[in-house]
Design an enzyme around this catalytic site. Sequence first.
Site, PDB file in Angstrom:
ATOM      1  N   LEU A  13      -7.897   6.736   9.236  1.00  0.00           N
ATOM      2  CA  LEU A  13      -7.166   6.556  10.488  1.00  0.00           C
ATOM      3  C   LEU A  13      -6.573   7.861  10.993  1.00  0.00           C
ATOM      4  O   LEU A  13      -6.604   8.160  12.181  1.00  0.00           O
ATOM      5  CB  LEU A  13      -6.051   5.518  10.277  1.00  0.00           C
TER       6      LEU A  13
ATOM      7  N   GLY B 165      -4.020   6.053  -0.489  1.00  0.00           N
ATOM      8  CA  GLY B 165      -2.855   6.613  -1.183  1.00  0.00           C
ATOM      9  C   GLY B 165      -2.883   6.411  -2.681  1.00  0.00           C
ATOM     10  O   GLY B 165      -2.271   7.178  -3.425  1.00  0.00           O
ATOM     11  N   GLU B 166      -3.557   5.362  -3.125  1.00  0.00           N
ATOM     12  CA  GLU B 166      -3.613   5.115  -4.566  1.00  0.00           C
ATOM     13  C   GLU B 166      -4.937   5.581  -5.149  1.00  0.00           C
ATOM     14  O   GLU B 166      -4.997   5.962  -6.323  1.00  0.00           O
ATOM     15  CB  GLU B 166      -3.374   3.635  -4.846  1.00  0.00           C
TER      16      GLU B 166
ATOM     17  N   GLY C 217       6.766   7.753   3.629  1.00  0.00           N
ATOM     18  CA  GLY C 217       6.303   9.137   3.568  1.00  0.00           C
ATOM     19  C   GLY C 217       4.806   9.214   3.785  1.00  0.00           C
ATOM     20  O   GLY C 217       4.212  10.292   3.832  1.00  0.00           O
TER      21      GLY C 217
ATOM     22  N   ALA D 205      -1.765   0.600   5.151  1.00  0.00           N
ATOM     23  CA  ALA D 205      -2.380   1.225   6.328  1.00  0.00           C
ATOM     24  C   ALA D 205      -3.374   0.274   6.979  1.00  0.00           C
ATOM     25  O   ALA D 205      -3.329   0.025   8.191  1.00  0.00           O
ATOM     26  CB  ALA D 205      -3.066   2.531   5.928  1.00  0.00           C
TER      27      ALA D 205
ATOM     28  N   GLY E 151      -7.249   1.866   2.459  1.00  0.00           N
ATOM     29  CA  GLY E 151      -6.190   2.776   2.017  1.00  0.00           C
ATOM     30  C   GLY E 151      -6.741   3.926   1.197  1.00  0.00           C
ATOM     31  O   GLY E 151      -7.860   3.876   0.697  1.00  0.00           O
TER      32      GLY E 151
END
Lengths: 316, 728
Positions: free
Chosen positions: B613, B687-688, B468, B511, B685
């Site tokens: 990105l 996301g976290e 996702g 990523a 990254g």
Amino acid sequence: MKAFTYERAKSPAEAAAAVAGREGAKFIAGGTNLLDLMKLEIEAPTHLVDVQDLALDQIEETSDGGLRIGALVSNTALAAHPKVRKDYAVLTRAIVAGASGQLRNKATTAGNLLQRTRCPYFYDPNLPCNKRVPNSGCAAAEGFSRQLAVVGTSDKCIATYPGDMAIAMRVLDAVVETVTPDGKTRTIPMAEFHRLPGDKPWLDNTLGKGELIVSVRLPAPVGGQHFYQKVRDRRSYAFALVSVAAILNDDGTGRVAFGGVAHKPWRVEAAEALLPQGAGAVVAKAFEGASPTEHNKYKITLAERTLAGVIAEARS
Amino acid sequence: MKFDAPAGKNLFDNARIVGKSTRRIDGPLKVTGAAPYAYERHDVVPNQAYGWIVGAGIAKGRITAMDTSDAEAAPGVIAVLAAPKMQPVGSSNFNYAPLFGGSEVTHYHQAIACVVAETFEEARAAAAMIRTRYDRAEGNFDLEANKDAAPMSGEPKTRGDFDSAFASAPVTLDETYHTPGESHSMMEPHSTIASWQGDQLTLWTSNQMIDWAKNALASILGIEAANIRVDSPYLGGGFGGKLFVRADAVVAALAAKEAGRPVKIMLQRPLVANNTTHRQATIQRIRLGAQQDGKITAIAHENWSYNVPSGGSGETATAQTPVLYAGDNRYVAEYCAELDLPEGNAMRAPGEAPGHLALEVAIDELAEKLGMDPIALREVNEPGKTVPGQPQKEFSERNLVRCIKEGAQRFGWSARNAKPGLVRDGRYLVGMGMAAGFRGSPTMKSGARVKLAANGHITVETDMTDIGTGSYTIIAQTAAETMGVPLDHVTVELGDSLYPVSAGSGGQWGAASSTAGVYAACVALRRKIGEALGFDGDAATFADGNIVAGDATHALTDAGAMSAEDTIEFGKFQQDYSIGTYAAHFCEVAVDAYTGETHVRRMLSVCDSGRILNPLSARSQVIGAMVMSVGMALSEELAVDPRFGLFVNHDLAGYEVPVHADIQEQEVVFLDTLDPAVSPLKAKGVGELGICGPGAAIANAIYNATGIRVREYPLTLDKYLDRLPALV
Ligand SMILES: Cc1cc2nc3c(=O)[nH]c(=O)nc-3n(C[C@H](O)[C@H](O)[C@H](O)COP(=O)(O)OP(=O)(O)OC[C@H]3O[C@@H](n4cnc5c(N)ncnc54)[C@H](O)[C@@H]3O)c2cc1C
Ligand code: SF4
């Protein structure tokens, strides 16, 4: 889910007789509560009598200036009805505070009154629950009980009636109209419709076997300012920790019922008579004899504060 | 490709596609319902039967009898697997609680049986007919009660002399914070279709780490990894809950063997919380000592968490503490109790997510004691170029102060009243809070295969997953950029163990690592094309479907069909750096002065994560993490019943995650930074990072609004109702 048979009833009397005449038979309306319970086998009817073809989806004015709401009127339609919005705003507000748009489209007036508790232990078939399995014990009494009832409880069950609509109907003095299996009609005031758990917590209400709700009658409008305030952990979408349905008059008098605190909509007439003295007095009286747990005693404070907010809003 | 030194200038510094906001290339499939999620892959293999898992009704003990006769005789039933009649399956490096087999029960809702039937309904109905008797054993389920007996995990991280520095500090704080267990609660529960052909096993499943899954299954089932294929092109979320193989996959494989035909299983929602893994609760004690000017001289962070007796670590909530602030004297320690609750394991930013809920509130509390703005306090304690206490270890790239300043300015922080409880808006008490955020940015070896078709179309194959997060799109962007073709000339195939092994999705490494792997494969392909056409693939420019090499120009199609494969391997030099991501989170709340309900009005996160990105999907990642932070702060809690040893609220009515209607304004800003130490794309990254801090910002905002400090999450109204202003 256990396998079951299914029929669609053609008339209220036929429906009532069909359920009464068969062990394990049940009505189904919108199915939004019953089917969830059947999936977990908390309810395991062997036969379903679908009431959706009964022409009970009308809202009519009664001769005394009130409204008769068909048992199959959807929550959405009831909340949106112009006369309800105008004269019974507490009802509209209570309904739209409940569930979600999709559920309210499907949920019916009768089904909503009969929705079952949300006690977490009721939903787990591995754990003792007197409401699910009579006399198996109550896991909640000494368990995780912050959502559960504080007043009118018994040592057999501390579950709440979880709904919103019925709290408003209680404050409006609604009357449930039924057809019994012998084809007779009966009326049950909202005050007597839901039960306290007592020593038979598996019984939520006073309907007899096969007794079909055909309508709910609202007496003529009583005026006043209408409020429904629902307090929850997740503001958008959750069952009430506490809710307050109130109709307040300019002179400070009024009516108030509480949701989320008892096995039934909680309205104490002697308590609401104290409305002119403020929320503290009303709640002290209404929750007299309450027996909360360590987890849920905050609900009494919350009821007072919520009512105080409603009264302040009415005055402003 | 070896990534052995920080990246120099490269093609991504003039990127046309990478770094530009790009709609998900898989978006149309998803919004039309055509993306094949595991349970709906009706076309992959015929004759699928349905499995239904039965969870144990006790938390600890033994099964003494299991009667499956009614279930076996029920309509449509093909097979019944009863754990007591089967050997326990093996374990792997990635699971501690047993997954299936044997009579021993070690946690609630452990899989103990499975019914396979022709239809879903038949399987479910028959499963309810299984009667199980247990011999219940006493267990330990209460972290608070077992805290003092918990052994320390590893060595404490110390520096200087904490005790004397703390004792002599003019301003001190000593507080304890509690965070509850949390459930990943992803939209798609764990699900798998398993099919055997001879000794070849195929699993169409929902898993974040394809290669881990394949190897774990080999060791759990005792078969050759080479005989297993795992395919997981789409996941309806994972958040760490699908990093590892769970009962759905293992039992589906066993059931398919038993039934002699493919079996599909999805864990029913009420089983997810107790059957799978969760984020463990923590108890965190923080002690801070500071000088009057705000300089922190002493930091101690001790964290107590737990896991199952058979292994695993606790929720390591101190992870950020050695890195976030300067401070000469330190004591950081983790303790892990053994509890008989379900297994704890990674959930989005394991460690840091709850760690910030404590540390970033402690810093806010210290600021108040010092009479300082929390922003100024953080600036004063910003470390220099190296990690505190590790003068050899440089921050590869760290712009925390820039994040904070940029955020403060955008959010209107200067309008905050530092004195709490004074801002009123009708019935609401209004407050602002902020928090810093840190999350490491690890990298993992990652491979890919890139194919050039005769018509110039590019296809990327890698076992990377898209949970996702938008992996499909950033991989397509990377390949399009490197091969010099438009985005729509690239097809991306993910999540199949037949493809080269990638980093997978976890730990915020996906990523950065997977795009670097795709880049490596593209570079290999460019070289191959160069060899075929007679030029140096590294020196040539690939753009607009053409290749300019020296004076010559070739069309990409001149090369004909070919393919190349490579893996990026990250060198040891990265260990010389602290490679992290940083953020500043801001929040405004309104707390109902009557009822105590909190409304989150505005949130802002400013993130420093190197090259972004795809700003569009990166923003979605941070927004989602902020939403999850709202849940962490305000409503999510796995409620333990220590008598029965289970999480009681094991459905989505009882475990309340925020929904759209709970979220008002959210804004995300990315600093325009590059981190050459992380990968050739200089990207990290996000996301976290997005879940490290916003919850603390909410807590701090509630304090600013009300003057009430609650140190026990989630911050539900029952914990402070009696401290709200008196009713008038
Ligand atoms: C996710 C979720 C969230 C929810 N949130 C809320 C909320 O916040 N507040 C709230 O108030 N409610 C909430 N609900 C409950 C919802 O309001 C009820 O499910 C709904 O009103 C039930 O109506 P129904 O017609 O679908 O009833 P059904 O499920 O069809 O039936 C319910 C019961 O009523 C009986 N019955 C139905 N019709 C009759 C009749 N005419 N005479 C006699 N018996 C009858 C059935 O036999 C059954 O026992 C929620 C439900 C869900 C699933
Ligand atoms: S409170 Fe009532 S519903 Fe809940 S466990 Fe006890 S008996 Fe069951």
